[in-house]
Scaffold this active site. Structure first.
Site, PDB file in Angstrom:
ATOM      1  N   GLU A  55       0.923  -1.385   0.297  1.00 23.53           N
ATOM      2  CA  GLU A  55      -0.384  -0.125  -0.238  1.00 23.53           C
ATOM      3  C   GLU A  55       0.989   1.159   0.350  1.00 23.53           C
ATOM      4  OE1 GLU A  55      -2.341  -3.282   2.830  1.00 23.53           O
ATOM      5  OE2 GLU A  55       0.155  -2.305   1.918  1.00 23.53           O
ATOM      6  N   CYS A  81      -2.617  -2.233   7.527  1.00 18.42           N
ATOM      7  CA  CYS A  81      -1.920  -1.499   8.668  1.00 18.42           C
ATOM      8  C   CYS A  81      -1.780  -0.335   8.942  1.00 18.42           C
ATOM      9  CB  CYS A  81       0.240  -1.468   8.950  1.00 18.42           C
ATOM     10  SG  CYS A  81       0.548  -0.407   8.473  1.00 18.42           S
TER      11      CYS A  81
END
Length: 141
Positions: A55, A81
C-alpha cells in the site's frame, strides 16, 4: 503481497508490492529478513525493516508520477496496517477491499473515522468480480 489503486471508473492508477525502496537490496540479498532473525512479531516495529508495504509503495508510486488518488479504491492482499491506513485516509482514497486480516486493531478505527469504506472479500466465487468488470485499465467495459 500486492496493492492496486483504481479510480471511480475502475481504471488502474497505481500498483505496489511488498519490498524495498528503489535501488536497495532485497532481504534475500541481505541474508534473510532482519525481523525474522530478531523474532519481531508481524504487525509490530515496522520501522525495523528495509521494505515498504504494498500500500505504501502504491501511494508513493502515484505521488512520484503525480497521479491523483482522490476518491479512488485500494485493493490489497491484507487489511492495511495503521500506518498504511493513515496514508490511505490522507490520500483521499474512499474504499479499501482486502482478502485477509492483518494484526493491527487500530486500522479499522482510522479508516472508518477517515470516511473510508472497508470490505473484506471472503473468497466466495459468486462475490468475485471478473478483472475486466472490476478493475479496467483502458476505460472500456
Amino acid at each position: 503481497m500486492a496493492a492496486v489503486i483504481a479510480n471511480e471508473d475502475r481504471q488502474i492508477l497505481s500498483t505496489g508490492y511488498n519490498g524495498p525502496p528503489r535501488g536497495l537490496k532485497h532481504c534475500v540479498e541481505r541474508g534473510g529478513c532482519i525481523r525474522e532473525r530478531e523474532s519481531i512479531a508481524s504487525g509490530t516495529r515496522q520501522e525495523y525493516c528495509f521494505g515498504l508495504h504494498a500500500e505504501q509503495n502504491a501511494n508513493v508510486q502515484a505521488a512520484r508520477e503525480r497521479i491523483w488518488l482522490l476518491g479512488g479504491t485500494l485493493y490489497c492482499t491484507y487489511k492495511p496496517c495503521s500506518l498504511c491506513g493513515r496514508m490511505t485516509v490522507n490520500g483521499g482514497i474512499r474504499g479499501v477491499h482486502f482478502m485477509a486480516d492483518y494484526p493491527d486493531e487500530l486500522t479499522l478505527t482510522i479508516l472508518t473515522e477517515g470516511g473510508v469504506n472497508c470490505v473484506k472479500w471472503d473468497g466466495a466465487v459468486s462475490e468475485a468480480p471478473s478483472f475486466a468488470e472490476e478493475v479496467r485499465t483502458d476505460g472500456d467495459v
